[in-house]
Design an enzyme around this catalytic site. Sequence first.
Site, PDB file in Angstrom:
ATOM      1  N   GLU A 169       0.809  -1.223   0.000  1.00  0.00           N
ATOM      2  CA  GLU A 169       0.000   0.000   0.000  1.00  0.00           C
ATOM      3  C   GLU A 169       0.842   1.274   0.000  1.00  0.00           C
ATOM      4  O   GLU A 169       0.898   2.003   1.009  1.00  0.00           O
ATOM      5  CB  GLU A 169      -0.978  -0.019   1.184  1.00  0.00           C
ATOM      6  N   GLU A 353      -5.778  -8.019  -0.496  1.00  0.00           N
ATOM      7  CA  GLU A 353      -6.409  -7.817   0.824  1.00  0.00           C
ATOM      8  C   GLU A 353      -7.860  -7.452   0.610  1.00  0.00           C
ATOM      9  O   GLU A 353      -8.179  -6.655  -0.278  1.00  0.00           O
ATOM     10  CB  GLU A 353      -5.771  -6.664   1.625  1.00  0.00           C
TER      11      GLU A 353
END
Length: 439
Positions: A169, A353
């Site tokens: 991320e 995710e």
Amino acid sequence: MNDLSLRRGDFPEGFVFAAATSAYQIEGHAFGGAGRTHWNAFAETPGKVHGGHNGAIACDHYHRWPEDLDLVRQAGLDGYRFSTSWARVMPDGVNVNPEGLDFYDRLVDGMLERKLKPMATLYHWELPEALGKRGGWTVREIPERLAEFATIIGRRLGDRLWSTAPINEPWCVAWLSHYEGHHAPGLQSLAAAGKAMHHVVLAHGLSIAALRAEGVSNLGAVCNMEYPHPATDSEEDRQAAEIYDGIYNRWFAAAMTRGEYPEDVLVGLERHLPAAWRDDMSLIAQPIDWFGVNYYTCKRLTRGGDVWPNVVDLPGPLPKTDMGWEIYPDGLETLLRRTAEDYTGDLPLYVTENGMANRDVTLGQDPERIAYLDAHLRAVRRAMDAGVPLKGYTFWSLLDNYEWAFGYDKRFGLVHVDFDTQVRTPRGSFHALVRALTG
Ligand code: IFM
């Protein structure tokens, strides 16, 4: 809801189901000679982290990893996405702690013994504090140092890793941490964010090259994406959503796959990028073997604030998770389709995710989490039906864990963790998964 409506047989042969965790969130950073990270300092700063919590003990996975890997296997999953703590392996960011490397060696072998695919992420946010003090992500030294870490991990574990991504991320590493100030190091500066937005993708590219030089295969990227709704139909709100999309989603996908930054974001950010940023773009867009999308929610954007990017988000009408995040599975389908169409083409895509924080009513049931997972799995299936080359789906998370600025207050686990006793109790969502994957 007690059961998932899709089962393993509804996905193609070889589709990879996995669960994810990250080092600082579960391991227990106090163990094994790990060095201080910028999260230690952040958690010690009053008001930054719920209850001043830190990752010192977390889930004590450092000692309990065999039990945790057994749970992954029992769930019927094919892979385990984990991360390697930079500050555990290189406590001062420079010198290697052999105990740290040995830990990951055992962990990877433990996955292979259980027939789980080891899916590694090198950096999931625990920057060694010593490197933070040298300027952290605002200085070019950090991407270069991360590439050194990548070499060390690649040399020791690369022969056994199924997949490897350098950074989890990058939006959180750069924007959330240097512009919004919600994560370590907690800066609120567009100038710092601009540097970090460039250095984090440079770190990705340099690390991919370093891993490839060590012979590591199946290399990829893991980016988080949010679906940007304009709060109203007004032109101003449409522009707010567009720029939010540019900063959150398009910046990273465009840099990593095409070696470009989106023009509409450069309008506000170029003056804060390192002067010679253009020279790095081909290093950043190293060939990769797959692209991962982490997805949780959407945002409602409107114009606000005095300075660029003049965007604020408003509460939306949909049901929310315990994070206050709206539940919007259609956003996952749309973003997967857009990623494939605009950036990645035939490259394999993975959902790396997806999951929800929820309060327990009874541990055995967990109907809200089952419904969340079901709705998002159905969105994945629709994207595949539309031609997106999706090859796997990863649940966040295996265990309740340290949810960063929210400390231990949010529970994302398929497995409940009692943080006083460290007892693990599989939730209803875990059992639903077992039935869907192995039944
Ligand atoms: O817990 C985090 C994880 O570290 C990164 N992705 C989002 C999760 C939930 O907030």
